[in-house]
Write a protein that holds these residues in place. Structure first.
Motif, PDB file in Angstrom:
ATOM      1  N   LEU A  36       0.804  -1.223   0.000  1.00  0.00           N
ATOM      2  CA  LEU A  36       0.000   0.000   0.000  1.00  0.00           C
ATOM      3  C   LEU A  36       0.838   1.274   0.000  1.00  0.00           C
ATOM      4  N   SER A  37       2.110   1.157   0.352  1.00  0.00           N
ATOM      5  CA  SER A  37       2.943   2.361   0.458  1.00  0.00           C
ATOM      6  C   SER A  37       4.038   2.394  -0.600  1.00  0.00           C
ATOM      7  N   ILE A  38       3.689   2.024  -1.822  1.00  0.00           N
ATOM      8  CA  ILE A  38       4.659   2.031  -2.920  1.00  0.00           C
ATOM      9  C   ILE A  38       5.159   3.458  -3.173  1.00  0.00           C
ATOM     10  N   ARG A  39       6.491   3.620  -3.175  1.00  0.00           N
ATOM     11  CA  ARG A  39       7.115   4.909  -3.471  1.00  0.00           C
ATOM     12  C   ARG A  39       8.302   4.678  -4.400  1.00  0.00           C
ATOM     13  N   PRO A  40       8.637   5.642  -5.249  1.00  0.00           N
ATOM     14  CA  PRO A  40       9.806   5.465  -6.122  1.00  0.00           C
ATOM     15  C   PRO A  40      11.090   5.168  -5.350  1.00  0.00           C
ATOM     16  N   GLN A  41      11.255   5.771  -4.170  1.00  0.00           N
ATOM     17  CA  GLN A  41      12.494   5.564  -3.417  1.00  0.00           C
ATOM     18  C   GLN A  41      12.614   4.162  -2.831  1.00  0.00           C
ATOM     19  N   ASP A  42      11.588   3.342  -2.980  1.00  0.00           N
ATOM     20  CA  ASP A  42      11.671   1.950  -2.547  1.00  0.00           C
ATOM     21  C   ASP A  42      12.371   1.074  -3.581  1.00  0.00           C
ATOM     22  N   TYR A  43      12.831   1.690  -4.662  1.00  0.00           N
ATOM     23  CA  TYR A  43      13.460   0.950  -5.751  1.00  0.00           C
ATOM     24  C   TYR A  43      14.880   1.439  -5.978  1.00  0.00           C
ATOM     25  N   CYS A  99      17.275   1.814  -8.997  1.00  0.00           N
ATOM     26  CA  CYS A  99      17.253   1.861 -10.461  1.00  0.00           C
ATOM     27  C   CYS A  99      18.653   2.175 -10.951  1.00  0.00           C
ATOM     28  N   GLY A 100      19.365   1.169 -11.415  1.00  0.00           N
ATOM     29  CA  GLY A 100      20.768   1.373 -11.715  1.00  0.00           C
ATOM     30  C   GLY A 100      21.479   1.731 -10.431  1.00  0.00           C
ATOM     31  N   ASP A 101      22.249   2.814 -10.454  1.00  0.00           N
ATOM     32  CA  ASP A 101      22.953   3.264  -9.257  1.00  0.00           C
ATOM     33  C   ASP A 101      22.177   4.339  -8.502  1.00  0.00           C
ATOM     34  N   GLY A 117      14.923   5.244  -7.657  1.00  0.00           N
ATOM     35  CA  GLY A 117      13.542   5.560  -7.889  1.00  0.00           C
ATOM     36  C   GLY A 117      13.125   6.385  -9.068  1.00  0.00           C
ATOM     37  N   VAL A 118      13.947   7.300  -9.569  1.00  0.00           N
ATOM     38  CA  VAL A 118      13.465   8.274 -10.553  1.00  0.00           C
ATOM     39  C   VAL A 118      12.930   7.574 -11.803  1.00  0.00           C
ATOM     40  N   VAL A 170      10.078  -4.813 -19.858  1.00  0.00           N
ATOM     41  CA  VAL A 170       9.310  -4.653 -18.624  1.00  0.00           C
ATOM     42  C   VAL A 170       9.781  -5.638 -17.563  1.00  0.00           C
ATOM     43  N   GLY A 171       9.429  -5.323 -16.315  1.00  0.00           N
ATOM     44  CA  GLY A 171       9.659  -6.249 -15.213  1.00  0.00           C
ATOM     45  C   GLY A 171      11.113  -6.403 -14.839  1.00  0.00           C
ATOM     46  N   GLU A 172      11.457  -7.606 -14.442  1.00  0.00           N
ATOM     47  CA  GLU A 172      12.759  -7.871 -13.841  1.00  0.00           C
ATOM     48  C   GLU A 172      13.895  -7.884 -14.851  1.00  0.00           C
ATOM     49  N   VAL A 173      13.585  -7.870 -16.149  1.00  0.00           N
ATOM     50  CA  VAL A 173      14.657  -7.840 -17.141  1.00  0.00           C
ATOM     51  C   VAL A 173      15.419  -6.520 -17.084  1.00  0.00           C
ATOM     52  N   LEU A 174      14.784  -5.475 -16.533  1.00  0.00           N
ATOM     53  CA  LEU A 174      15.422  -4.161 -16.408  1.00  0.00           C
ATOM     54  C   LEU A 174      16.229  -4.068 -15.124  1.00  0.00           C
ATOM     55  N   ASP A 175      17.145  -3.108 -15.097  1.00  0.00           N
ATOM     56  CA  ASP A 175      17.970  -2.873 -13.909  1.00  0.00           C
ATOM     57  C   ASP A 175      17.186  -2.049 -12.887  1.00  0.00           C
ATOM     58  N   VAL A 176      16.056  -2.616 -12.459  1.00  0.00           N
ATOM     59  CA  VAL A 176      15.178  -2.020 -11.458  1.00  0.00           C
ATOM     60  C   VAL A 176      14.865  -3.088 -10.430  1.00  0.00           C
ATOM     61  N   THR A 177      15.137  -2.807  -9.159  1.00  0.00           N
ATOM     62  CA  THR A 177      14.896  -3.784  -8.103  1.00  0.00           C
ATOM     63  C   THR A 177      14.295  -3.090  -6.899  1.00  0.00           C
TER      64      THR A 177
END
Length: 421
Positions: free
Chosen positions: A76-83, A85-87, A90-91, A388-395
């Protein structure tokens, strides 16, 4: 409506769509996991002819076992800073997360008739087997006219003046656009592989070397904590500033294992940990040892006796310096009290590494983000190619964030592909 058979086998009396279906589509989605299915659903709902290609025998294999089989499907509290993205943090995720919020996902889950519950820290879990989520999403794709080809690994994607040609053992398939949703090498026992990376690289995209994330820390033989295997307790885990990274603090449960540290606090921290970086553990995150030492009547006790009322005895015996453990608290010098405080609230460790991709819930690294437009997830090098998804450098962090990224990125790319068509 195009026939759709989730397990690549037509019912008795009907033909097999792999044999009879036309080879052309508006959109080919490589990978029928959470991101691929959601992307296909969104694009088909906007009028595109969509075919999903899945190398496994059924769609959503990893989704079906996530969250212990109960699918921690969002937060419920999804925020960009929870990810990560590369180095950066969130952005890159902002457009996708705005396009598909947890509230919109809950609207779908309710429409699919799936019971769910909110747990601590905003985590959303099904109150039913995760396989029901796979079945509901698959059925929704079916209702929108998608075609699914399972046991159909993709060996290549090439660009032609007319669009894309995708090579499979069953033959070549053509489409105006392609989405790579083939996941990552994490959790190979449930279908993880690096196919998406190789396909993206062949189309000119840089790949950030994959590394395990949301995985246990490994400690060296000189650390006393592996001797506490099985012990679990709430802690505050801090990753001090490292290079350009800010300090990260996680307050959650920690589990000692025979090789190191696991549990939510450790798994979350592993996402941001860099090789050679230390970690600090506060074993009394909701109390201050100095206050306990100064409490009325504490002076006649020993530090060991006092701490054993606030933490497991095995841990107290590991943390306390032997020369201080059994002395009367009233006899302790200021330096001794400071040493005790540091042992309890700032226990410092230097992990020797992380457990590998076999134990990792997700994978950091993947297709470098500089090669994609974050507003659409379309390739900057190959028009009509989306990822899309996990194939990108986003975790994302532990707690439903990575599945929500799969949903949100799939929705964003599906909409963009429909607009482009």
């Amino acid at each position: 409506m195009t026939a759709f058979f989730p397990h690549s086998a037509a019912p008795r009396g009907l033909s097999n769509p792999q044999a009879d279906a036309p080879q052309a589509a508006d959109l080919l989605v490589v990978g029928a996991g959470a991101a691929g299915l959601m992307c296909a659903r969104e694009a088909a709902g906007r009028g595109l002819r969509v075919t999903l290609l899945e190398r496994n025998a059924a769609p959503g294999r990893k989704l079906a076992v996530c969250g212990g089989g109960k699918a921690n499907f969002s937060n419920l509290s999804i925020r960009p800073q929870d990810y990560r993205c590369g180095d950066a943090e969130g952005v890159f995720c902002v457009s996708a997360l705005r396009a598909f919020t947890p509230e919109r996902l809950l609207h779908l889950v309710r429409a699919w008739g799936l019971p769910f519950e909110e747990r601590a820290q905003g985590r959303l879990f099904l109150k039913a087997p995760a396989q029901r989520l796979v079945a509901a999403l698959t059925a929704d794709c079916q209702a929108r006219g998608c075609r699914l080809l399972c046991r159909t690994p993709v060996s290549g994607v090439r660009v032609t003046p007319q669009g894309f040609v995708v090579t499979t053992p069953q033959g070549e398939l053509r489409a105006g656009a392609v989405v790579l949703a083939a996941g990552s090498p994490a959790a190979p026992k449930v279908g993880g592989c690096g196919l998406g990376y190789s396909l993206a690289a062949a189309l000119g995209h840089a790949i950030v070397p994959p590394r395990p994330a949301l995985t246990p820390f490994l400690l060296g033989p000189d650390s006393p904590l592996p001797g506490l295997a099985g012990l679990s307790l709430p802690v505050r885990l801090t990753l001090p500033m490292c290079g350009s990274q800010q300090e990260h603090v996680f307050e959650d449960d920690l589990l000692c294992t025979h090789t190191g540290l696991s549990g939510p606090a450790a798994l979350k921290a592993s996402l941001f940990w860099e090789e050679g970086q230390d970690i600090r553990l506060d074993f009394l995150p909701r109390a201050r040892l100095a206050t306990l030492l100064d409490a009325p009547g504490a002076g006649a006790q020993t530090p060991r006796g006092l701490l054993c009322r606030h933490m497991p005895q095995r841990l107290a015996d590991v943390l306390l310096p032997p020369e201080l453990a059994r002395r009367k608290i009233a006899e302790l010098s200021r330096a001794a009290r400071q040493a005790l405080d540091a042992a309890v609230h700032a226990h410092t460790l230097w992990p020797v590494g992380l457990a590998g991709l076999k134990q990792a819930e997700v994978c950091a690294g993947g297709v470098a983000l500089a090669g994609l437009d974050p507003q659409t997830l379309q390739s900057r090098h190959v028009p009509g190619l989306y990822m899309v998804g996990e194939v990108l450098d986003v975790t994302g962090l532990l707690g439903g964030y990575n599945l929500h990224w799969a949903w949100a990125s799939g929705v964003l790319a599906g909409r963009a592909a429909a607009r482009r068509a």
